[in-house]
Scaffold this active site. Structure first.
Site, PDB file in Angstrom:
ATOM      1  N   GLN A  35     -10.070   8.732   1.896  1.00 37.00           N
ATOM      2  CA  GLN A  35      -8.652   8.490   2.168  1.00 37.00           C
ATOM      3  C   GLN A  35      -7.742   9.445   1.399  1.00 37.00           C
ATOM      4  O   GLN A  35      -6.622   9.724   1.826  1.00 37.00           O
ATOM      5  CB  GLN A  35      -8.296   7.061   1.768  1.00 37.00           C
ATOM      6  CG  GLN A  35      -8.497   6.768   0.292  1.00 37.00           C
ATOM      7  CD  GLN A  35      -8.263   5.323  -0.097  1.00 37.00           C
ATOM      8  OE1 GLN A  35      -7.906   4.515   0.735  1.00 37.00           O
ATOM      9  NE2 GLN A  35      -8.463   4.994  -1.360  1.00 37.00           N
ATOM     10  N   ARG A 107     -14.498  12.795 -16.151  1.00 37.88           N
ATOM     11  CA  ARG A 107     -14.888  12.256 -14.847  1.00 37.88           C
ATOM     12  C   ARG A 107     -14.490  13.198 -13.693  1.00 37.88           C
ATOM     13  O   ARG A 107     -15.259  13.399 -12.739  1.00 37.88           O
ATOM     14  CB  ARG A 107     -14.231  10.889 -14.661  1.00 37.88           C
ATOM     15  CG  ARG A 107     -14.746  10.154 -13.464  1.00 37.88           C
ATOM     16  CD  ARG A 107     -14.073   8.795 -13.318  1.00 37.88           C
ATOM     17  NE  ARG A 107     -14.465   8.248 -12.045  1.00 37.88           N
ATOM     18  CZ  ARG A 107     -15.068   7.095 -11.872  1.00 37.88           C
ATOM     19  NH1 ARG A 107     -15.318   6.324 -12.869  1.00 37.88           N
ATOM     20  NH2 ARG A 107     -15.418   6.686 -10.668  1.00 37.88           N
ATOM     21  N   TYR A 212     -15.953   8.839 -27.111  1.00 36.35           N
ATOM     22  CA  TYR A 212     -16.899   9.972 -27.026  1.00 36.35           C
ATOM     23  C   TYR A 212     -16.175  11.266 -26.663  1.00 36.35           C
ATOM     24  O   TYR A 212     -15.027  11.249 -26.214  1.00 36.35           O
ATOM     25  CB  TYR A 212     -18.025   9.687 -26.026  1.00 36.35           C
ATOM     26  CG  TYR A 212     -17.629   9.201 -24.638  1.00 36.35           C
ATOM     27  CD1 TYR A 212     -17.301  10.088 -23.615  1.00 36.35           C
ATOM     28  CD2 TYR A 212     -17.626   7.841 -24.348  1.00 36.35           C
ATOM     29  CE1 TYR A 212     -16.979   9.628 -22.339  1.00 36.35           C
ATOM     30  CE2 TYR A 212     -17.306   7.373 -23.072  1.00 36.35           C
ATOM     31  CZ  TYR A 212     -16.982   8.281 -22.079  1.00 36.35           C
ATOM     32  OH  TYR A 212     -16.659   7.820 -20.821  1.00 36.35           O
ATOM     33  N   ASP A 291     -19.953   0.214  -5.735  1.00 35.27           N
ATOM     34  CA  ASP A 291     -18.973  -0.852  -5.977  1.00 35.27           C
ATOM     35  C   ASP A 291     -18.631  -1.615  -4.700  1.00 35.27           C
ATOM     36  O   ASP A 291     -18.128  -2.734  -4.783  1.00 35.27           O
ATOM     37  CB  ASP A 291     -17.676  -0.267  -6.557  1.00 35.27           C
ATOM     38  CG  ASP A 291     -17.734  -0.108  -8.071  1.00 35.27           C
ATOM     39  OD1 ASP A 291     -18.842  -0.200  -8.633  1.00 35.27           O
ATOM     40  OD2 ASP A 291     -16.672   0.112  -8.689  1.00 35.27           O
TER      41      ASP A 291
HETATM   42  P1  FAD Z   1     -15.574   4.613  -6.131  1.00 38.39           P
HETATM   43  O1  FAD Z   1     -15.808   5.549  -7.258  1.00 38.39           O
HETATM   44  O2  FAD Z   1     -14.507   3.579  -6.288  1.00 38.39           O
HETATM   45  O3  FAD Z   1     -15.252   5.503  -4.848  1.00 38.39           O
HETATM   46  C1  FAD Z   1     -14.782   4.940  -3.651  1.00 38.39           C
HETATM   47  C2  FAD Z   1     -14.121   6.038  -2.824  1.00 38.39           C
HETATM   48  O4  FAD Z   1     -13.792   5.481  -1.552  1.00 38.39           O
HETATM   49  C3  FAD Z   1     -12.814   6.555  -3.427  1.00 38.39           C
HETATM   50  O5  FAD Z   1     -12.851   7.959  -3.480  1.00 38.39           O
HETATM   51  C4  FAD Z   1     -11.737   6.039  -2.465  1.00 38.39           C
HETATM   52  O6  FAD Z   1     -10.638   6.946  -2.331  1.00 38.39           O
HETATM   53  C5  FAD Z   1     -12.520   5.921  -1.150  1.00 38.39           C
HETATM   54  N1  FAD Z   1     -11.981   4.908  -0.213  1.00 38.39           N
HETATM   55  C6  FAD Z   1     -11.646   3.640  -0.492  1.00 38.39           C
HETATM   56  N2  FAD Z   1     -11.219   3.005   0.622  1.00 38.39           N
HETATM   57  C7  FAD Z   1     -11.288   3.918   1.630  1.00 38.39           C
HETATM   58  C8  FAD Z   1     -10.977   3.877   3.031  1.00 38.39           C
HETATM   59  N3  FAD Z   1     -10.509   2.758   3.633  1.00 38.39           N
HETATM   60  N4  FAD Z   1     -11.166   4.996   3.764  1.00 38.39           N
HETATM   61  C9  FAD Z   1     -11.630   6.151   3.182  1.00 38.39           C
HETATM   62  N5  FAD Z   1     -11.925   6.235   1.872  1.00 38.39           N
HETATM   63  C10 FAD Z   1     -11.765   5.138   1.101  1.00 38.39           C
HETATM   64  N6  FAD Z   1     -19.344   3.781 -14.627  1.00 38.39           N
HETATM   65  C11 FAD Z   1     -20.273   4.560 -15.249  1.00 38.39           C
HETATM   66  O7  FAD Z   1     -21.386   4.748 -14.700  1.00 38.39           O
HETATM   67  N7  FAD Z   1     -20.011   5.124 -16.475  1.00 38.39           N
HETATM   68  C12 FAD Z   1     -18.811   4.951 -17.125  1.00 38.39           C
HETATM   69  O8  FAD Z   1     -18.613   5.495 -18.216  1.00 38.39           O
HETATM   70  C13 FAD Z   1     -17.794   4.121 -16.485  1.00 38.39           C
HETATM   71  N8  FAD Z   1     -16.568   3.877 -17.066  1.00 38.39           N
HETATM   72  C14 FAD Z   1     -15.645   3.070 -16.412  1.00 38.39           C
HETATM   73  C15 FAD Z   1     -14.394   2.784 -17.027  1.00 38.39           C
HETATM   74  C16 FAD Z   1     -13.438   1.953 -16.388  1.00 38.39           C
HETATM   75  C17 FAD Z   1     -12.138   1.600 -17.082  1.00 38.39           C
HETATM   76  C18 FAD Z   1     -13.718   1.448 -15.077  1.00 38.39           C
HETATM   77  C19 FAD Z   1     -12.687   0.595 -14.349  1.00 38.39           C
HETATM   78  C20 FAD Z   1     -14.952   1.740 -14.471  1.00 38.39           C
HETATM   79  C21 FAD Z   1     -15.924   2.535 -15.124  1.00 38.39           C
HETATM   80  N9  FAD Z   1     -17.177   2.795 -14.558  1.00 38.39           N
HETATM   81  C22 FAD Z   1     -18.121   3.561 -15.192  1.00 38.39           C
HETATM   82  C23 FAD Z   1     -17.521   2.208 -13.251  1.00 38.39           C
HETATM   83  C24 FAD Z   1     -17.369   3.210 -12.163  1.00 38.39           C
HETATM   84  O9  FAD Z   1     -16.077   3.789 -12.200  1.00 38.39           O
HETATM   85  C25 FAD Z   1     -17.605   2.589 -10.768  1.00 38.39           C
HETATM   86  O10 FAD Z   1     -18.686   1.706 -10.807  1.00 38.39           O
HETATM   87  C26 FAD Z   1     -17.906   3.726  -9.781  1.00 38.39           C
HETATM   88  O11 FAD Z   1     -16.772   4.555  -9.655  1.00 38.39           O
HETATM   89  C27 FAD Z   1     -18.313   3.190  -8.410  1.00 38.39           C
HETATM   90  O12 FAD Z   1     -18.574   4.286  -7.567  1.00 38.39           O
HETATM   91  P2  FAD Z   1     -18.426   4.170  -5.996  1.00 38.39           P
HETATM   92  O13 FAD Z   1     -18.775   5.520  -5.465  1.00 38.39           O
HETATM   93  O14 FAD Z   1     -19.175   2.986  -5.504  1.00 38.39           O
HETATM   94  O15 FAD Z   1     -16.894   3.827  -5.732  1.00 38.39           O
END
Ligand code: FAD
Length: 375
Positions: A35, A107, A212, A291
């Site tokens: 998105q 990140r 870190y 997630d």
């Molecule tokens: P996301 O990274 O959330 O990616 C989802 C993607 O989907 C995004 O780019 C978004 O733009 C896109 N999207 C959403 N809806 C739509 C739609 N309708 N159409 C098109 N695109 C869409 N994890 C670690 O492993 N190490 C760490 O050190 C760590 N630190 C963290 C610190 C904090 C404060 C938080 C909140 C989280 C942390 N995490 C860490 C957890 C980690 O950020 C998430 O678990 C991870 O980002 C999940 O990856 P994902 O690819 O499933 O989803």
């Protein structure tokens, strides 16, 4: 599965980008949609363990990531008030055991390197999925900009508020955990003369601060906290915060932690959400990862790692299991991932990880490519 299939991946976060890069390398035709019009260099750090770096190796980017990241020798836990060491656990000091590095990195930097592993012709930004329709021959995707596209298989890697999840299972708001996290970036030059540890978590009874370095040269330092909070406004993903708010929250902490707060730039505050375990991870031609199916509190720094491991296992099942039936592949994927993701989710939510000296090898020693798919 047949390599002629067109696979759509919605969500170019760390999980979706890994899936797209590995599918491309396995010979599938893949389209990665997000998105966002483009990704900005979000002020955040991430820790990626050897379990993730073995997957980065398959994407051909292990060395480029490690070259810009810091490689801490030890993970240390310290008591908030007197700084006493509660644990000192080897990370890169035990590299031979894990056969891959443990890195801490910006990140945005990590994400850019990962996106570089996907052919640009296969990436479409500015595509916000609004609806999907599963039919006999595939899945029709409808985007907010009025366009649509057809794919044979859809991977929902669209994060906590997954549109794909909502279409499969019905809409349901995520659950606020009662915790928030502050994030702050620090120019390391502002910490000159202080005894700054490479990778240290500071603990008190009801909150913590993880710290870190983000780069090889140790020029950028970072903290992320976990703190109880009564509520969070629905739909707000983060808000700016202040030094005063953090000092209030971390009153009584060691002077070093208070110096980090003073030196921080761009302090932001984030809600921490979770979801109840999903009854299904896939249906028909649609499958979820990361997630979108198992969000967790980030206290183990393994949320992104689980999304990346999911992606690698899913691509293994799609390319190595001899069948053209998506259900068979996706059920094998769920079978191999659910136990591990749930265990990590549980430990992460409990916030006990590495507080005392424990053996972390069940997490960092895991190799997704060592799993027997037929077991
Ligand atoms: P996301 O990274 O959330 O990616 C989802 C993607 O989907 C995004 O780019 C978004 O733009 C896109 N999207 C959403 N809806 C739509 C739609 N309708 N159409 C098109 N695109 C869409 N994890 C670690 O492993 N190490 C760490 O050190 C760590 N630190 C963290 C610190 C904090 C404060 C938080 C909140 C989280 C942390 N995490 C860490 C957890 C980690 O950020 C998430 O678990 C991870 O980002 C999940 O990856 P994902 O690819 O499933 O989803």
């Amino acid at each position: 599965m047949e390599r002629s299939l067109r696979i759509g991946v919605v969500g170019a976060g760390l999980g979706g980008t890994t899936a797209a890069g590995l599918l491309q390398r396995a010979g599938f035709s893949v389209v990665l949609y997000d998105q966002m019009p483009a990704f900005s260099r979000l002020g955040a750090g991430i820790q990626l363990g050897p379990n993730v770096m073995k997957i980065m190796r398959r994407l051909g980017i292990e060395e480029s990531m490690a070259a810009v990241a810091n490689e801490p020798q030890y993970w240390c836990s310290r008591n908030a008030t007197d700084g006493a060491y509660l644990s000192r656990i080897p990370l890169n000091a035990d590299r031979a055991r894990y056969q891959a590095p443990y890195i801490t990195i910006h990140r945005g930097e990590a994400h850019q390197i990962m996106l570089g592993a996907v052919d640009v012709a296969n990436v479409q930004f500015g595509k916000c999925l609004a609806d999907l329709h599963v039919h006999d021959r595939g899945v029709r995707l409808s985007f907010m900009d009025g366009t649509s596209d057809d794919v044979d298989i859809l991977i929902g890697a669209d994060g906590l508020n997954s549109c794909v999840r909502a279409k499969l299972l019905g809409p349901e708001d995520p659950l606020f955990t009662g915790w928030i996290g502050h994030r702050g970036m620090i120019k390391a030059s502002k910490l000159a003369g202080l005894d700054v540890g490479e990778c240290v978590k500071w603990w008190s009874s009801d909150r913590h601060m993880m710290t870190y370095f983000l780069d090889h040269k140790k020029e950028e330092f970072y903290f992320v906290t976990g703190e109880p909070a009564e509520s969070w406004p629905l739909g707000v993903s983060w808000v700016p915060s202040t030094h005063a708010e953090m000092h209030k929250s971390f009153a009584g902490y060691d002077p070093l932690v208070r110096a980090y707060i003073d030196a921080a730039e761009n302090i932001t505050k984030w809600p921490l959400y979770t979801r109840r375990p999903l009854p299904v991870w896939h249906r028909g031609r649609v499958v979820l990862l990361g997630d979108a199916c198992h969000p967790m509190k980030p206290h183990m720094a393994q949320g992104a790692a689980m999304a990346i491991e999911d992606a690698a296992m899913l691509v293994r099942c799609m390319s190595e299991i001899e069948t053209n039936d998506p259900n068979t592949c996706f059920e094998a994927y769920r079978h191999h991932r659910m136990g591990r993701a749930s265990r990590v989710q549980e430990v992460s939510n409990a916030n006990t990880w590495l507080r005392t000296n424990e053996d972390p090898s069940w997490v960092y020693g895991y190799d997704v490519y060592g799993i027997d798919l037929h077991a």
